[in-house]
Design a protein around this motif. Structure first.
Motif, short mmCIF file in Angstrom:
data_model
loop_
_atom_site.label_atom_id
_atom_site.label_comp_id
_atom_site.label_asym_id
_atom_site.label_seq_id
_atom_site.Cartn_x
_atom_site.Cartn_y
_atom_site.Cartn_z
N GLY A 66 0.80 -1.22 0.00
CA GLY A 66 0.00 0.00 0.00
C GLY A 66 0.83 1.26 0.00
O GLY A 66 2.06 1.23 0.10
N MET A 72 -0.43 -5.46 2.09
CA MET A 72 -1.88 -5.64 2.19
C MET A 72 -2.14 -7.14 2.30
O MET A 72 -2.02 -7.86 1.31
CB MET A 72 -2.58 -5.08 0.95
CG MET A 72 -2.11 -3.69 0.55
SD MET A 72 -2.45 -2.47 1.78
CE MET A 72 -4.05 -1.99 1.31
N THR A 89 0.23 -11.41 -0.22
CA THR A 89 -1.17 -11.01 -0.28
C THR A 89 -2.02 -12.16 -0.79
O THR A 89 -3.06 -12.47 -0.22
CB THR A 89 -1.35 -9.78 -1.19
OG1 THR A 89 -0.49 -8.74 -0.69
CG2 THR A 89 -2.77 -9.29 -1.19
N LYS A 109 -9.79 -5.67 -1.13
CA LYS A 109 -9.31 -5.34 0.22
C LYS A 109 -10.35 -5.61 1.30
O LYS A 109 -10.01 -5.97 2.41
CB LYS A 109 -8.89 -3.88 0.24
CG LYS A 109 -8.27 -3.42 1.52
CD LYS A 109 -7.82 -1.97 1.38
CE LYS A 109 -7.34 -1.44 2.71
NZ LYS A 109 -7.04 -0.03 2.65
N PHE A 113 -10.10 1.59 -0.39
CA PHE A 113 -8.70 1.81 -0.70
C PHE A 113 -8.39 3.27 -0.42
O PHE A 113 -9.21 4.15 -0.66
CB PHE A 113 -8.41 1.50 -2.18
CG PHE A 113 -8.36 0.04 -2.49
CD1 PHE A 113 -7.16 -0.65 -2.47
CD2 PHE A 113 -9.51 -0.66 -2.83
CE1 PHE A 113 -7.10 -2.00 -2.75
CE2 PHE A 113 -9.46 -2.01 -3.11
CZ PHE A 113 -8.25 -2.68 -3.08
N TYR A 118 0.10 2.09 -5.14
CA TYR A 118 0.13 0.68 -4.73
C TYR A 118 1.13 -0.04 -5.64
O TYR A 118 1.13 0.16 -6.85
CB TYR A 118 -1.25 0.03 -4.87
CG TYR A 118 -2.24 0.54 -3.85
CD1 TYR A 118 -2.52 -0.21 -2.71
CD2 TYR A 118 -2.88 1.76 -4.01
CE1 TYR A 118 -3.42 0.25 -1.76
CE2 TYR A 118 -3.78 2.23 -3.06
CZ TYR A 118 -4.04 1.47 -1.95
OH TYR A 118 -4.93 1.93 -1.00
#
Length: 137
Positions: A66, A72, A89, A109, A113, A118
């Motif tokens: 992130g 993340m 992730t 997510k 966001f 990213y």
């Protein structure tokens, strides 16, 4: 000789593109770079042809980092990369056929966001094989 074979047996991800996705009321996916509209991040790439690697399934580890520099992830699972244990992730297993293989991975997510850049890193056999990013406004 064995070090040359080991160096040649790593995949390469080419044409790596990362996109922000939102959904219309009809359910159709639409590309967007607005942070408050993005519901998931999708990364598309091609695993380049490599005759040294055996046919069959290969595990790809995807790391989404992130804007604050934090990974993340909601999992504490790890994989080995250059002797270190790294969190990831998501993991995708791809059936590799020693030819250009298109791959698409998506990650939602679960919450909004935030604005910023990213970074998406793609790993195979403990090595970065591709990298991409997206700037959300």
């Amino acid at each position: 000789m064995s070090s040359k074979v080991a160096a040649g047996s790593v995949l390469k991800a080419i044409n790596v593109v990362t996109e922000g996705i939102r959904y219309r009321s009809t359910g159709k996916e639409v590309l967007t770079n607005r942070a408050k509209q993005v519901l998931k991040i999708r990364t598309k790439f091609i695993l380049a042809e490599n005759k040294v690697i055996d046919l069959g399934p290969v595990d790809l580890y995807i790391r989404v980092i992130g804007p604050d520099g934090a990974l993340m992830s909601s999992s504490s699972e790890t994989f080995k990369a250059k002797g270190d244990a790294l969190n990831f992730t998501l993991m995708q297993t791809v059936e590799y056929t020693n030819s250009d293989t298109p791959v698409e991975v998506s990650w939602a997510k679960g919450s909004d966001f935030s604005k910023g850049k990213y970074t998406v890193e793609i790993y195979h056999a403990g090595t970065v094989v591709g990298k991409s990013g997206i700037e959300l406004k």
